[in-house]
Write a protein that holds these residues in place. Structure first.
Motif: not given
Length: 365
Positions: A10, A36, A42
């Motif tokens: 990642s 991603h 995230v």
């Protein structure tokens, strides 16, 4: 015939560097797959399972057949992708995970983790002394050269004091700040040198305020900021004569060690809660690191493997013992304690990468 190999990574550069260190040592080619995350993941943690649901597939490299024989990966989110690929391959794909697993160790063909991680001694676990981090010596040298004129007027020895921050089980309070100030005075008064003090993202405001106010006038103080364009960290790696690193910052210690520079570890307190939690970490270290030199050690080894199946909530099987790691560095001559005379490390670094490559090759007899 070389196994078809994917490397699933990642955006975490530190994690990726550990995998790429192994990749560079493999005797066959690999194919990189960069993934991603969707915005929600995230920072947020997706539920751990074989899945691609947490990926932004439009931004990620294609994850499609033909499926690989081997995957190298690191981290929670990329390892979920690896598990999904293995499922599509009919459970044929072997997975090598670098670092502590978020799920169960036996989900992977091989788990590689450094000494601060306390892991049950299962058949698929390979411990390493240090994280398999990369230090770009050329990049460090370039930064050191760029800062040479700024460092030149400072009294020597130039001692970098690298300040981390609070992370369980450690705390950073006024006493820690006062001890750091005292250490800076020791560098000036006893060593005749310059303390170059740098903070980090996690350094507490209380500690920053005390350092700013009470450091000796000979000290240089750099406060980390997300907007700062000139961070001296890498220049110090190439220029400082010695390093004092707070106990929470394993990555900074390891970078200093890989550059063969003198390192001192600055201990941090745990507070009442952290001290209690340290008992759990120490128990895991005692249980999972038998030397098997006696019948008692061999019994402890069997008991440790049994704990893996009983520890449903990962109270022992997914923890880190920083203090045991610090003791290991000192015992192996790679570091001293803060306040002791600096010592040029003489111990040879273990060939952890070579051991990892041998274990990976053994997956394909």
């Amino acid at each position: 015939m070389a196994p078809r190999t994917w490397v699933i990574l990642s955006d975490k550069r530190g994690d990726n560097g550990q995998v790429d260190t192994i990749v560079d040592a493999l005797p066959w080619p690999v194919e990189h797959k960069y993934v991603h995350m969707l915005p929600a993941y995230v920072l947020g943690k997706p539920r751990y399972r074989p899945s691609l649901d947490h990926l932004d597939l439009s931004q990620s490299d294609p994850i499609e057949g033909p499926w690989p024989d081997l995957i190298l990966t690191v981290g929670r989110r990329p390892s979920m992708v690896a598990l999904w690929v293995r499922k599509q391959s009919g459970e044929r794909t072997k997975i090598v995970l670098i670092g502590k697993p978020s799920g169960y160790m036996l989900d992977f063909s091989l788990v590689v983790a450094s000494a601060e991680n306390q892991m049950p001694p299962m058949h698929n676990f390979l411990p390493t002394t240090l994280p398999l981090m990369r230090v770009d010596a050329q990049d460090v040298a370039v930064e050191a050269q760029a800062w040479q004129e700024r460092f030149a007027p400072l009294d020597k020895p130039l001692i970098a004091m690298l300040i981390g921050g609070e992370t369980n089980p450690f705390i950073m309070n006024r006493q820690v700040a006062d001890d750091l100030v005292a250490t800076a005075h020791w560098i000036v008064d006893d060593l005749g040198g310059t303390p170059y003090v740098t903070t980090s993202r996690r350094t507490t405001p209380e500690v920053i305020e005390v350092l700013r106010k009470d450091l000796p006038p000979q000290a240089v103080f750099y406060q980390w900021s997300v907007d700062s364009e000139e961070n001296p960290y890498r220049a110090l790696l190439g220029s400082a004569d010695g390093f004092i690193v707070t106990a929470d910052s394993v990555s900074m210690m390891v970078e200093v060690i890989y550059l063969h520079k003198p390192l001192a570890i600055f201990p941090l307190p745990g507070g009442w809660l952290g001290s209690a939690d340290q008992q759990r970490r120490s128990l895991a270290h005692w249980l999972f690191n038998p030397r098997q030199a006696s019948a008692w050690d061999r019994w402890r080894h069997r008991m440790a493997r049994g704990v893996y199946y009983l520890d449903v909530f990962k109270l022992l099987c997914a923890t880190r013992d920083f203090r045991a790691f610090h003791r290991l560095l000192v015992e192996q001559g790679l570091a001293v304690w803060s306040g002791e005379p600096f010592r040029q490390p003489e111990a040879r670094l273990p060939d952890d990468v070579g051991a990892v490559v041998k274990r990976i090759e053994a997956l394909f007899p």
